[in-house]
Design a protein around this motif. Structure first.
Motif, PDB file in Angstrom:
ATOM      1  N   ARG A 283       0.756  -1.443  -0.094  1.00  0.00           N
ATOM      2  CA  ARG A 283      -0.012   0.158  -0.009  1.00  0.00           C
ATOM      3  C   ARG A 283       1.061   1.353   0.114  1.00  0.00           C
ATOM      4  O   ARG A 283       0.884   2.284  -0.152  1.00  0.00           O
ATOM      5  CB  ARG A 283      -1.093   0.366   1.217  1.00  0.00           C
ATOM      6  CG  ARG A 283      -2.320  -0.780   0.953  1.00  0.00           C
ATOM      7  CD  ARG A 283      -2.873  -1.348   2.118  1.00  0.00           C
ATOM      8  NE  ARG A 283      -4.490  -1.897   2.111  1.00  0.00           N
ATOM      9  CZ  ARG A 283      -4.761  -2.136   3.274  1.00  0.00           C
ATOM     10  NH1 ARG A 283      -4.971  -1.999   4.286  1.00  0.00           N
ATOM     11  NH2 ARG A 283      -6.163  -3.196   2.656  1.00  0.00           N
ATOM     12  N   SER A 284       2.014   1.110   0.744  1.00  0.00           N
ATOM     13  CA  SER A 284       3.070   2.502   0.752  1.00  0.00           C
ATOM     14  C   SER A 284       3.529   2.131  -0.550  1.00  0.00           C
ATOM     15  O   SER A 284       3.906   3.311  -1.075  1.00  0.00           O
ATOM     16  CB  SER A 284       4.423   1.887   1.841  1.00  0.00           C
ATOM     17  OG  SER A 284       5.260   1.345   0.799  1.00  0.00           O
ATOM     18  N   ARG A 285       3.580   1.300  -1.655  1.00  0.00           N
ATOM     19  CA  ARG A 285       4.163   1.682  -2.814  1.00  0.00           C
ATOM     20  C   ARG A 285       2.713   1.865  -3.417  1.00  0.00           C
ATOM     21  O   ARG A 285       2.898   1.921  -5.312  1.00  0.00           O
ATOM     22  CB  ARG A 285       4.846   0.718  -3.350  1.00  0.00           C
ATOM     23  CG  ARG A 285       6.244   0.072  -2.446  1.00  0.00           C
ATOM     24  CD  ARG A 285       6.367  -1.729  -2.959  1.00  0.00           C
ATOM     25  NE  ARG A 285       8.465  -1.299  -2.163  1.00  0.00           N
ATOM     26  CZ  ARG A 285       8.576  -2.328  -2.272  1.00  0.00           C
ATOM     27  NH1 ARG A 285       8.367  -3.430  -3.102  1.00  0.00           N
ATOM     28  NH2 ARG A 285       9.316  -2.697  -1.421  1.00  0.00           N
ATOM     29  N   ASP A 289      -4.934  -2.344  -3.127  1.00  0.00           N
ATOM     30  CA  ASP A 289      -5.822  -3.385  -2.933  1.00  0.00           C
ATOM     31  C   ASP A 289      -5.248  -5.145  -3.052  1.00  0.00           C
ATOM     32  O   ASP A 289      -4.829  -5.503  -3.790  1.00  0.00           O
ATOM     33  CB  ASP A 289      -7.015  -3.589  -3.598  1.00  0.00           C
ATOM     34  CG  ASP A 289      -7.933  -4.564  -3.319  1.00  0.00           C
ATOM     35  OD1 ASP A 289      -7.818  -4.483  -2.067  1.00  0.00           O
ATOM     36  OD2 ASP A 289      -8.955  -4.900  -4.147  1.00  0.00           O
ATOM     37  N   PRO A 290      -4.035  -4.827  -2.401  1.00  0.00           N
ATOM     38  CA  PRO A 290      -3.339  -5.894  -1.750  1.00  0.00           C
ATOM     39  C   PRO A 290      -4.100  -7.116  -1.651  1.00  0.00           C
ATOM     40  O   PRO A 290      -4.441  -7.324  -0.459  1.00  0.00           O
ATOM     41  CB  PRO A 290      -1.727  -5.805  -1.220  1.00  0.00           C
ATOM     42  CG  PRO A 290      -2.142  -4.197  -0.860  1.00  0.00           C
ATOM     43  CD  PRO A 290      -3.278  -3.945  -1.319  1.00  0.00           C
ATOM     44  N   GLN A 291      -3.556  -8.448  -2.390  1.00  0.00           N
ATOM     45  CA  GLN A 291      -3.976  -9.249  -1.443  1.00  0.00           C
ATOM     46  C   GLN A 291      -2.785 -10.697  -0.801  1.00  0.00           C
ATOM     47  O   GLN A 291      -1.932 -11.197  -2.056  1.00  0.00           O
ATOM     48  CB  GLN A 291      -5.207 -10.288  -2.486  1.00  0.00           C
ATOM     49  CG  GLN A 291      -6.103  -9.491  -2.936  1.00  0.00           C
ATOM     50  CD  GLN A 291      -6.923  -8.884  -1.957  1.00  0.00           C
ATOM     51  OE1 GLN A 291      -7.157 -10.198  -1.462  1.00  0.00           O
ATOM     52  NE2 GLN A 291      -7.776  -8.278  -1.848  1.00  0.00           N
ATOM     53  N   HIS A 314       1.889 -15.308  -0.316  1.00  0.00           N
ATOM     54  CA  HIS A 314       1.225 -15.629  -1.873  1.00  0.00           C
ATOM     55  C   HIS A 314       0.885 -13.938  -2.137  1.00  0.00           C
ATOM     56  O   HIS A 314       0.003 -14.328  -1.211  1.00  0.00           O
ATOM     57  CB  HIS A 314       0.279 -17.064  -1.801  1.00  0.00           C
ATOM     58  CG  HIS A 314       0.483 -17.633  -1.267  1.00  0.00           C
ATOM     59  ND1 HIS A 314       0.667 -18.595  -2.040  1.00  0.00           N
ATOM     60  CD2 HIS A 314       0.383 -18.435  -0.333  1.00  0.00           C
ATOM     61  CE1 HIS A 314       1.218 -20.229  -1.437  1.00  0.00           C
ATOM     62  NE2 HIS A 314       0.406 -19.637  -0.965  1.00  0.00           N
ATOM     63  N   LEU A 315       1.742 -13.569  -2.624  1.00  0.00           N
ATOM     64  CA  LEU A 315       1.528 -12.285  -3.169  1.00  0.00           C
ATOM     65  C   LEU A 315       0.688 -11.381  -4.197  1.00  0.00           C
ATOM     66  O   LEU A 315       0.864 -12.078  -5.791  1.00  0.00           O
ATOM     67  CB  LEU A 315       2.998 -11.590  -3.632  1.00  0.00           C
ATOM     68  CG  LEU A 315       4.073 -12.088  -2.069  1.00  0.00           C
ATOM     69  CD1 LEU A 315       5.708 -11.436  -2.402  1.00  0.00           C
ATOM     70  CD2 LEU A 315       2.900 -11.881  -0.654  1.00  0.00           C
ATOM     71  N   ALA A 316      -0.051 -10.558  -4.117  1.00  0.00           N
ATOM     72  CA  ALA A 316      -1.073 -10.689  -5.235  1.00  0.00           C
ATOM     73  C   ALA A 316      -1.480  -9.397  -4.909  1.00  0.00           C
ATOM     74  O   ALA A 316      -2.234  -8.348  -4.393  1.00  0.00           O
ATOM     75  CB  ALA A 316      -2.656 -10.910  -5.597  1.00  0.00           C
ATOM     76  N   GLY A 318      -1.839  -6.425  -6.736  1.00  0.00           N
ATOM     77  CA  GLY A 318      -2.486  -5.747  -7.564  1.00  0.00           C
ATOM     78  C   GLY A 318      -2.244  -4.418  -8.272  1.00  0.00           C
ATOM     79  O   GLY A 318      -1.003  -4.211  -8.288  1.00  0.00           O
ATOM     80  N   PRO A 319      -2.939  -3.424  -9.077  1.00  0.00           N
ATOM     81  CA  PRO A 319      -1.553  -2.723 -10.210  1.00  0.00           C
ATOM     82  C   PRO A 319      -1.151  -1.353  -9.088  1.00  0.00           C
ATOM     83  O   PRO A 319      -2.171  -1.012  -8.291  1.00  0.00           O
ATOM     84  CB  PRO A 319      -2.780  -2.133 -11.068  1.00  0.00           C
ATOM     85  CG  PRO A 319      -4.578  -2.228 -10.198  1.00  0.00           C
ATOM     86  CD  PRO A 319      -3.906  -3.737  -9.687  1.00  0.00           C
ATOM     87  N   VAL A 320      -0.687  -0.279  -9.918  1.00  0.00           N
ATOM     88  CA  VAL A 320      -0.129   0.235  -8.881  1.00  0.00           C
ATOM     89  C   VAL A 320      -0.475   1.363  -9.383  1.00  0.00           C
ATOM     90  O   VAL A 320      -1.055   1.565 -10.499  1.00  0.00           O
ATOM     91  CB  VAL A 320       1.430   1.353  -9.263  1.00  0.00           C
ATOM     92  CG1 VAL A 320       1.650   2.186  -8.460  1.00  0.00           C
ATOM     93  CG2 VAL A 320       2.494   0.120  -8.551  1.00  0.00           C
ATOM     94  N   SER A 321      -1.150   2.098  -8.079  1.00  0.00           N
ATOM     95  CA  SER A 321      -2.563   3.219  -8.671  1.00  0.00           C
ATOM     96  C   SER A 321      -1.820   5.165  -7.893  1.00  0.00           C
ATOM     97  O   SER A 321      -1.109   5.322  -7.555  1.00  0.00           O
ATOM     98  CB  SER A 321      -4.069   3.195  -8.234  1.00  0.00           C
ATOM     99  OG  SER A 321      -4.286   2.427  -8.328  1.00  0.00           O
TER     100      SER A 321
END
Length: 1018
Positions: A283-285, A289-291, A314-316, A318-321
């Motif tokens: 989230r800091s990056r 919505d990381p999973q 298991h790292l997902a 999501g896109p960088v916004s």
């Protein structure tokens, strides 16, 4: 012999009844002036106030509480003092080994006056230390001898908690019992069992097991009175941490985020904490919505259970916004333009949509509504992700705007003795710093200093109403009700004014009142409350420090209001005196033993101080390309004369003193050695009180005097200075410090190399080889930065003027006036400087000779620039006028070389000449690269040194002129923040970068190497 003085002294005291003893006529017999001053403060002597019999006895108890006296007796208005003598010897007896005796009594020093309370505290502390070291039956007894000048400490250790054997039980896995015992460093028959040994054994075993990736291990230690240490162990399986899906980046590893290795012991919660940390990282990056999940799989099993497990995250992410468009719904009273301005927290770099930025945008909009009187406004946000952008929708419920017509303070009839002062806090409802205008018709008129409140005034008036006193502030026009201003006014009345008047636990009730006419007001109701006064000031622990120094810092007298803020400031000033390492403030009742109700009141104050060692020794090492390496040492003698004064000796040895080839090659300064060497002896008085001059100066004026010998090698110049400085410094409001002083200096300049003739150097550089400078000066500094070493916001300003006139015995060839102006602005980029810091600095310098015999300044007073801190694209000191000087052979003759045309020419060396005027401007942007430790920077510097003011050219000895346009350089840097920030920087001329033609001087003086420096002040 009577210890308390001749009995005839009592005859000088008028006969008094035992029930009364006039405190303003209290006589002290025995002790020094300091003893009597501390005793008088503890007794609570108040002019015109008579002490009854019980009060007199209580005063004697307060004097005893200072712990300065063997005996305190009194009667009929006379107090007889018998102070403790200074300790001449401290003797430690008993069977304790030397390792335990060392530092067993850290608070006892020869020459101290040790009272009974302090001695008992040292005895109890030593006994606790011995028990904690492994001697549970240890006892420490204390006694005095030789007229109480020798302290004897008797130690009886008793039976120790000796570890006689070590046993390892449980699941040890691949480890041998012997290796585990060796790891604990426990030696049977030698090591004592105590808490420190227990923690160290656990730490070592945990470290060994973690090193083998046995993160899930459990260790328990148990020691029995028979001396057996039992280690119960379950090493657990080998744990392999891995991840799938997206990566964490090259700067972060899974081991950094999952705290298995750093935990003292294992719990399954550690894996959950790792999951939360990874989510926060994403989230800091900008991944909104990381999973993140994890699984634990047993991959190998043995006789004792699982031998290997794999923990997979298991790292997902999501896109960088990045922050996208802002949409506002429900706003009517506030324009969308104002809302967008308030919500803009991303800076100018297109910030990533981090949670803290989204929160900040929402909070700023909420604050905007509250600043306009919408106290019930609610702001909620939602995020819509599309095309790599995080569009924010703010849904606003404005509520009703509240406008205030008046504010009222309802007080008891006497108004606590200061109704106007209490009422003045109401003006904070419409001003940051209320401006008093005038008294008009019995009311005090105030004006707001806020731009949005321009033209708004308020009248403050007093009105007795039904046995109460009302202080009403009426505004010339309705103003918005702001929660922040309401809190400021409430705090001013409750925490500042009432507390300053001695109300220890003030009660203030506030409410918003709506009248029938619709007018809105704010009512502060203050019920009648007791006002406490200072009764006694008991100081304990000031053995070497004089009473005058201590009591002037405390500055509390019997009868003063018991102001908690003033009490805190007194504690801070006493701690800042430099004589004490610890100062605590409490009430005498807090230290009273359990039993009948304590006779002490809230105003009976106890200052418990612990004096520090009077000697401080420091050592240092540093390196800067402009001055070379150095080794430093300093010795300080604190609390000289018991008045908080300081004598300090400092020595700085550079290559000019050390002449060390290895260090010189490791820390180079260029073609010629640069070095700064100095020896100084200084004296500081934190409270200058010298006759009528001291009376005319502000309180807490600091006096400083210093003598120094300085030897500086600056390129080919060698400058020797013998300097004397004296200054007075005092602080003003708004973080301003003023210093006025005098500088006397004898300066000698010569060539620092044998192949350069000093007479030639004097002629070409146009400076006197010897000069006496006698100069008064004044300096003003204003510093609002949040940090002196690593600022992110604020301003630093400096103005210094000095005049070295022949009137003050300055040499005829050296008189001058000099002005140096500096200013640095610092602004954060992004929320709390999350995107970096922008800094802009300007320096202007002007020095003018003031006599026909001094057309050129002494070399030591000229402005030089170039290198770190000034113009970073130029070699150190080489900005501005240049000259050339012949180079000599070993026989003293001018060296000849072959010129471009093949003919012999004189060999010369280019030298910097400095100047009488200086302009430097620096603009830089610093930004984080790797967490808070590694930063980068880009910067642009521009400036020039001028031979004389008003000239954009320089002139050599032959009359040849050289233009001196502004030079501009662009540069990059790396900043490592380990305590003081360290900077590695390189810059190049703009003309060089753009391929433009440059003068020979610009090419020869361009920066050749990376510069190294510390801090950010230009």
């Amino acid at each position: 012999m009577n210890r308390f003085g001749p009995p005839l002294l009592l005859l000088a005291v008028p006969a008094l009844g035992l029930g009364q003893a006039p405190a303003d006529r209290l006589e002290f017999v025995g002790g020094s002036v300091d003893d009597q001053a501390f005793a008088r403060a503890a007794a609570g002597v108040r002019p015109g106030h008579a002490l009854s019999g019980p009060e007199f006895q209580l005063a004697l108890e307060a004097i005893r509480a200072t712990d300065r006296f063997r005996a305190v007796e009194g009667g009929q208005g006379v107090v007889r003092l018998d102070p403790w003598p200074r300790v001449a010897a401290i003797q430690v007896r008993g069977d304790a080994p030397s390792s335990l005796r060392r530092n067993l009594f850290p608070g006892l020093r020869k020459g101290d006056r040790v009272g009974a309370t302090r001695l008992e505290a040292q005895r109890a502390q030593a006994q606790e230390h011995l028990v904690a070291a492994g001697y549970p039956a240890a006892r420490v007894a204390v006694s005095r001898a030789e007229g109480d000048t020798r302290i004897v400490m008797d130690l009886a250790l008793g039976r120790p908690n000796l570890i006689r054997g070590v046993e390892v039980v449980g699941k040890v896995g691949p480890f041998s019992t012997a290796s585990l015992v060796r790891e604990t460093k426990v030696v049977p028959g030698v090591t004592l069992w105590n808490r420190e040994v227990e923690l160290e054994c656990l730490r070592r075993l945990r470290k060994k097991l973690v090193g083998a990736k046995r993160f899930e291990s459990h260790v328990d230690l148990d020691w029995d009175t028979g001396g057996l240490l039992r280690i119960t162990l379950d090493v657990g399986p080998k744990v392999i941490l891995t991840s799938d899906g997206a990566g964490l980046g090259w700067t972060t590893t899974l081991k950094d985020l999952v705290p298995l290795a750093r935990a003292d012991h294992y719990t399954p919660e550690l894996l959950d904490e790792g999951e939360r940390r990874i989510v926060r990282l994403f989230r800091s990056r900008g991944h909104l919505d990381p999973q993140v999940t994890y699984s634990r799989t047993v991959t190998k099993t043995g006789p004792e259970g699982p031998e290997e497990v794999v923990v997979t995250y298991h790292l997902a992410p999501g896109p960088v916004s990045k922050l996208g468009a802002f949409t506002f719904e429900g706003n009517q009273a506030v324009s969308e333009k104002d809302l967008r301005k308030a919500a803009d927290v991303g800076g100018f770099l297109g910030a990533k949509a981090r949670p803290e930025l989204l929160d900040a945008a929402e909070n700023h909009i909420q604050a905007l509504y509250e600043s306009r009187g919408f106290t019930d406004a609610k702001v909620r946000r939602s995020v819509e992700l599309r095309n790599g952008k995080a569009d924010l929708v703010f849904r606003i419920r404005e509520g009703r705007q509240r406008l205030v017509n008046w504010a009222r303070l309802d007080l008891p009839p006497e108004g606590f003795g200061d109704p106007w002062g209490l009422g003045s806090g109401l003006a904070l409802l419409f001003a940051d710093k209320p401006v008093f205008v005038a008294d008009r018709d019995g009311a005090r008129i105030y004006r707001s200093d806020r731009r949005e409140m321009a033209g708004c005034e308020a009248a403050l008036a007093l009105h007795p109403v039904e046995g109460r006193l009302q202080v009403t502030l009426t505004f010339s026009r309705p103003i918005p009700l702001l929660k922040a201003d309401l809190f400021r006014a409430y705090t001013s009345v409750r925490q500042q004014h009432l507390v300053a008047l001695g109300v220890l636990r003030p009660t203030v009730r506030s409410q918003v009142v709506v009248e029938e006419s619709g007018a809105c007001g704010i009512l502060f109701e203050v019920p009648d409350q007791p006002m406490e006064k200072v009764d006694r000031v008991v100081v304990r622990g000031a053995g070497r420090t004089r009473a005058r120094a201590v009591l002037r810092e405390i500055n509390l007298n019997p009868g003063d209001p018991l102001d908690q803020d003033k009490l805190g400031r007194a504690q801070g000033r006493l701690g800042g005196l430099g004589a004490f390492q610890r100062v605590e403030v409490s009430n005498l009742a807090e230290g009273a033993e359990a039993g009948p109700p304590s006779p002490w009141k809230a105003g009976d104050l106890l200052f418990r101080a612990e004096e520090r060692s009077p000697w401080v020794i420091t050592n240092s090492f540093g390196y800067d390309r402009t001055q070379g390496y150095y080794l430093g040492t300093g010795v300080q003698r604190l609390n000289v004369g018991g008045m908080g004064r300081t004598v300090d000796f400092n020595a700085r040895a550079g290559d000019g003193f050390l002449n060390n080839r290895t260090l010189r090659e490791t820390f180079p300064t260029g073609q010629y050695t640069r070095s700064l060497n100095s020896v100084s002896l200084g004296y500081t008085d934190p409270w200058f009180e010298h006759g009528k001059l001291g009376e005319a100066l502000p309180d807490r004026t600091t006096f400083r005097t210093e003598g120094a010998y300085i030897q500086e090698q600056r390129y080919i110049y060698q400058v020797r200075r013998r300097r004397f400085l004296a200054s007075l410094r005092w602080a003003l409001p708004s973080r301003v410090a003023v210093e006025a002083g005098y500088r006397f200096e004898r300066v000698e300049v010569a060539a620092s190399n044998d192949n350069i003739n000093s007479d030639d150097l004097t002629k070409i550089a146009k400076y006197p080889d010897r000069a006496i400078i006698s100069s008064p000066y004044v300096q003003v500094v204003r510093d609002t930065r949040d940090s002196a070493f690593d600022p992110t916001t604020g301003t630093y300003s400096l103005a210094r003027f000095e005049a070295a006139s022949q009137f003050f015995l300055t040499s005829k060839n050296s008189s001058f006036m000099k002005l140096d102006l500096r200013n640095q602005w610092t602004w954060p980029v992004g929320y709390k400087a999350s995107a970096g810091v922008v800094a802009f600095g300007v320096r202007l310098g002007l020095a003018v000779p003031t006599a026909k015999t001094a057309e050129d300044l002494p070399l030591s007073e000229r402005f030089f620039a170039g290198g770190s801190g000034t113009m970073r694209g130029v070699e150190p000191d080489f900005l501005g006028p240049l000259g050339r000087i012949p180079i000599l052979n070993a026989d003293g003759k001018i060296k000849m070389i072959t010129g471009p045309d093949g003919l012999p020419v004189e060999a010369t060396e280019q030298i910097p000449l400095g100047g009488q005027a200086l302009f430097i401007a620096n603009l830089e942007y610093r930004f984080p690269i790797l967490g808070p430790t590694l930063w980068g920077e880009v910067f642009v510097d521009t400036g020039q040194v001028y031979q004389k003011p008003g000239r954009a050219w320089s002139e050599d000895a032959k009359g040849n002129r050289t233009n001196l346009p502004l030079r501009t350089a662009l540069g990059l840097g790396i900043i490592v923040k380990l305590g003081i920030p360290l900077k590695l920087e390189y810059a190049a001329d703009v003309d060089r970068i753009l391929g433009r033609p440059r003068s020979a001087g610009d090419r020869s003086t361009q920066l050749r190497n990376v510069t190294i420096s510390a801090g950010f002040q230009f």
